[in-house]
Design an enzyme around this catalytic site. Structure first.
Site, PDB file in Angstrom:
ATOM      1  N   PRO A  10       0.793  -1.227   0.000  1.00 48.46           N
ATOM      2  CA  PRO A  10       0.000   0.000   0.000  1.00 48.46           C
ATOM      3  C   PRO A  10       0.826   1.278   0.000  1.00 48.46           C
ATOM      4  O   PRO A  10       1.828   1.384   0.698  1.00 48.46           O
ATOM      5  CB  PRO A  10      -0.807  -0.093   1.299  1.00 48.46           C
ATOM      6  CG  PRO A  10      -0.870  -1.538   1.603  1.00 48.46           C
ATOM      7  CD  PRO A  10       0.418  -2.119   1.095  1.00 48.46           C
ATOM      8  N   ASN A  11       0.372   2.209  -0.801  1.00 48.95           N
ATOM      9  CA  ASN A  11       0.892   3.575  -0.894  1.00 48.95           C
ATOM     10  C   ASN A  11       2.241   3.691  -1.595  1.00 48.95           C
ATOM     11  O   ASN A  11       2.703   4.799  -1.846  1.00 48.95           O
ATOM     12  CB  ASN A  11       0.953   4.246   0.486  1.00 48.95           C
ATOM     13  CG  ASN A  11      -0.396   4.288   1.139  1.00 48.95           C
ATOM     14  OD1 ASN A  11      -1.367   4.734   0.535  1.00 48.95           O
ATOM     15  ND2 ASN A  11      -0.487   3.806   2.367  1.00 48.95           N
ATOM     16  N   ARG A  18       5.068  11.140  -2.234  1.00 51.98           N
ATOM     17  CA  ARG A  18       4.579  10.916  -0.864  1.00 51.98           C
ATOM     18  C   ARG A  18       5.724  11.064   0.129  1.00 51.98           C
ATOM     19  O   ARG A  18       6.683  10.292   0.111  1.00 51.98           O
ATOM     20  CB  ARG A  18       3.990   9.509  -0.747  1.00 51.98           C
ATOM     21  CG  ARG A  18       3.582   9.145   0.655  1.00 51.98           C
ATOM     22  CD  ARG A  18       3.129   7.684   0.739  1.00 51.98           C
ATOM     23  NE  ARG A  18       2.881   7.324   2.102  1.00 51.98           N
ATOM     24  CZ  ARG A  18       3.344   6.229   2.688  1.00 51.98           C
ATOM     25  NH1 ARG A  18       4.053   5.364   2.007  1.00 51.98           N
ATOM     26  NH2 ARG A  18       3.080   5.976   3.946  1.00 51.98           N
ATOM     27  N   TYR A  23      10.681   9.061   2.401  1.00 54.46           N
ATOM     28  CA  TYR A  23      10.804   7.965   1.441  1.00 54.46           C
ATOM     29  C   TYR A  23      11.644   8.305   0.220  1.00 54.46           C
ATOM     30  O   TYR A  23      11.858   7.436  -0.626  1.00 54.46           O
ATOM     31  CB  TYR A  23       9.401   7.507   1.003  1.00 54.46           C
ATOM     32  CG  TYR A  23       8.569   7.044   2.168  1.00 54.46           C
ATOM     33  CD1 TYR A  23       8.884   5.866   2.840  1.00 54.46           C
ATOM     34  CD2 TYR A  23       7.484   7.782   2.618  1.00 54.46           C
ATOM     35  CE1 TYR A  23       8.136   5.440   3.918  1.00 54.46           C
ATOM     36  CE2 TYR A  23       6.730   7.363   3.703  1.00 54.46           C
ATOM     37  CZ  TYR A  23       7.054   6.188   4.351  1.00 54.46           C
ATOM     38  OH  TYR A  23       6.317   5.769   5.421  1.00 54.46           O
ATOM     39  N   ASN A  74       8.286  -5.187  -0.014  1.00 59.14           N
ATOM     40  CA  ASN A  74       8.113  -3.997   0.807  1.00 59.14           C
ATOM     41  C   ASN A  74       6.611  -3.923   1.019  1.00 59.14           C
ATOM     42  O   ASN A  74       5.879  -3.455   0.147  1.00 59.14           O
ATOM     43  CB  ASN A  74       8.640  -2.746   0.117  1.00 59.14           C
ATOM     44  CG  ASN A  74       8.485  -1.507   0.987  1.00 59.14           C
ATOM     45  OD1 ASN A  74       7.722  -1.499   1.950  1.00 59.14           O
ATOM     46  ND2 ASN A  74       9.199  -0.453   0.631  1.00 59.14           N
ATOM     47  N   ALA A  77       2.866  -0.460   5.339  1.00 61.15           N
ATOM     48  CA  ALA A  77       2.262  -0.557   6.667  1.00 61.15           C
ATOM     49  C   ALA A  77       1.723  -1.949   6.982  1.00 61.15           C
ATOM     50  O   ALA A  77       1.583  -2.307   8.157  1.00 61.15           O
ATOM     51  CB  ALA A  77       1.152   0.483   6.813  1.00 61.15           C
ATOM     52  N   HIS A  80       3.412  -4.302   9.607  1.00 61.65           N
ATOM     53  CA  HIS A  80       3.200  -4.196  11.043  1.00 61.65           C
ATOM     54  C   HIS A  80       1.826  -4.692  11.488  1.00 61.65           C
ATOM     55  O   HIS A  80       1.526  -4.671  12.677  1.00 61.65           O
ATOM     56  CB  HIS A  80       3.383  -2.745  11.477  1.00 61.65           C
ATOM     57  CG  HIS A  80       4.509  -2.060  10.768  1.00 61.65           C
ATOM     58  ND1 HIS A  80       5.828  -2.405  10.963  1.00 61.65           N
ATOM     59  CD2 HIS A  80       4.506  -1.092   9.814  1.00 61.65           C
ATOM     60  CE1 HIS A  80       6.591  -1.656  10.171  1.00 61.65           C
ATOM     61  NE2 HIS A  80       5.813  -0.864   9.460  1.00 61.65           N
ATOM     62  N   ASP A  87       1.584 -15.480   7.051  1.00 64.60           N
ATOM     63  CA  ASP A  87       1.150 -16.853   6.790  1.00 64.60           C
ATOM     64  C   ASP A  87       1.318 -17.226   5.315  1.00 64.60           C
ATOM     65  O   ASP A  87       1.699 -18.353   4.997  1.00 64.60           O
ATOM     66  CB  ASP A  87      -0.300 -17.049   7.209  1.00 64.60           C
ATOM     67  CG  ASP A  87      -0.490 -17.111   8.714  1.00 64.60           C
ATOM     68  OD1 ASP A  87       0.514 -17.252   9.447  1.00 64.60           O
ATOM     69  OD2 ASP A  87      -1.651 -17.004   9.162  1.00 64.60           O
ATOM     70  N   GLU A  98      12.786  -8.961   3.091  1.00 63.53           N
ATOM     71  CA  GLU A  98      11.936  -7.817   3.432  1.00 63.53           C
ATOM     72  C   GLU A  98      12.737  -6.521   3.252  1.00 63.53           C
ATOM     73  O   GLU A  98      13.884  -6.436   3.694  1.00 63.53           O
ATOM     74  CB  GLU A  98      11.484  -7.966   4.885  1.00 63.53           C
ATOM     75  CG  GLU A  98      10.609  -6.862   5.389  1.00 63.53           C
ATOM     76  CD  GLU A  98      10.239  -7.041   6.860  1.00 63.53           C
ATOM     77  OE1 GLU A  98       9.672  -6.088   7.420  1.00 63.53           O
ATOM     78  OE2 GLU A  98      10.516  -8.104   7.455  1.00 63.53           O
ATOM     79  N   HIS A 100      12.543  -2.088   3.392  1.00 61.10           N
ATOM     80  CA  HIS A 100      11.869  -0.835   3.742  1.00 61.10           C
ATOM     81  C   HIS A 100      12.782   0.317   3.362  1.00 61.10           C
ATOM     82  O   HIS A 100      13.992   0.258   3.600  1.00 61.10           O
ATOM     83  CB  HIS A 100      11.549  -0.770   5.238  1.00 61.10           C
ATOM     84  CG  HIS A 100      10.630  -1.856   5.665  1.00 61.10           C
ATOM     85  ND1 HIS A 100       9.280  -1.806   5.414  1.00 61.10           N
ATOM     86  CD2 HIS A 100      10.874  -3.038   6.269  1.00 61.10           C
ATOM     87  CE1 HIS A 100       8.721  -2.910   5.864  1.00 61.10           C
ATOM     88  NE2 HIS A 100       9.667  -3.681   6.374  1.00 61.10           N
ATOM     89  N   LEU A 101      12.213   1.347   2.782  1.00 58.47           N
ATOM     90  CA  LEU A 101      12.991   2.516   2.372  1.00 58.47           C
ATOM     91  C   LEU A 101      13.551   3.255   3.574  1.00 58.47           C
ATOM     92  O   LEU A 101      14.716   3.663   3.585  1.00 58.47           O
ATOM     93  CB  LEU A 101      12.118   3.453   1.529  1.00 58.47           C
ATOM     94  CG  LEU A 101      11.651   2.863   0.193  1.00 58.47           C
ATOM     95  CD1 LEU A 101      10.493   3.665  -0.363  1.00 58.47           C
ATOM     96  CD2 LEU A 101      12.797   2.806  -0.789  1.00 58.47           C
ATOM     97  N   SER A 102      12.717   3.454   4.583  1.00 61.63           N
ATOM     98  CA  SER A 102      13.151   4.155   5.788  1.00 61.63           C
ATOM     99  C   SER A 102      13.623   3.143   6.827  1.00 61.63           C
ATOM    100  O   SER A 102      13.350   1.946   6.713  1.00 61.63           O
ATOM    101  CB  SER A 102      11.998   4.993   6.359  1.00 61.63           C
ATOM    102  OG  SER A 102      10.958   4.157   6.819  1.00 61.63           O
ATOM    103  N   ARG A 107      11.817   4.899  13.711  1.00 62.90           N
ATOM    104  CA  ARG A 107      10.564   5.636  13.549  1.00 62.90           C
ATOM    105  C   ARG A 107       9.618   5.339  14.711  1.00 62.90           C
ATOM    106  O   ARG A 107      10.049   4.898  15.769  1.00 62.90           O
ATOM    107  CB  ARG A 107       9.957   5.301  12.186  1.00 62.90           C
ATOM    108  CG  ARG A 107      10.878   5.766  11.036  1.00 62.90           C
ATOM    109  CD  ARG A 107      10.269   5.598   9.699  1.00 62.90           C
ATOM    110  NE  ARG A 107       9.063   6.419   9.578  1.00 62.90           N
ATOM    111  CZ  ARG A 107       8.161   6.266   8.624  1.00 62.90           C
ATOM    112  NH1 ARG A 107       8.327   5.338   7.691  1.00 62.90           N
ATOM    113  NH2 ARG A 107       7.090   7.038   8.559  1.00 62.90           N
TER     114      ARG A 107
END
Length: 149
Positions: A10-11, A18, A23, A74, A77, A80, A87, A98, A100-102, A107
């Protein structure tokens, strides 16, 4: 060549516009182009999927079984919150990295936990778009032991 699917949640379709202070200014299209080119240089045939819908991502993970050799994700959200994604990754028994950009650990506290991490080979975070390249290198090395990738 090994086949690898890069999933973005998402996003992430809004990358480049954004919250660029968090990001970066690199768009998802630019990341996909870089991944495809770099993947080819390390023996990976890279395909991509982005969805804002958890079920679409789960369907793609299921469809990867027997077709893909590895996955990079990636999940945004959903990292989390989604036991269902965890699963799905566990069920298909494919190596997953996995990304993540940040730096999610620097955070908000809710971002420090990942449901994906327990079923992943590893987690790369905080390096911006370069994290995807690191993930491709890690997956190439895992899929081709002794390759030096």
């Amino acid at each position: 060549m090994h086949d690898v699917l890069v999933l973005n949640g998402p996003n992430l379709n809004l990358l480049g516009t954004r919250q660029p202070e968090v990001y970066g200014a690199t768009t998802l299209g630019m990341i996909e182009d870089r991944c495809t080119k770099h993947g080819a240089s390390v023996g990976l045939n890279v395909s991509h999927l982005q969805s804002n819908h958890e079920g679409v991502l789960i369907d793609a993970i299921h469809a990867a079984r027997g077709v893909q050799d590895g996955l990079i994700v990636n999940a945004g959200a959903l990292t989390h919150t989604s036991i269902a994604l965890m699963d799905a990754f566990a069920s298909v028994e494919l190596p997953v990295v996995e990304v993540h950009l940040s730096n999610i650990h620097a955070r908000e506290a809710f971002r420090h936990s990942s449901y994906i991490a327990p079923v992943a080979l590893g987690q790369i975070c905080g390096f911006g778009a370069q994290g995807y390249i690191f993930a491709l290198d890690a997956l190439a090395a895992h899929l081709t032991p002794g390759s030096g990738a």
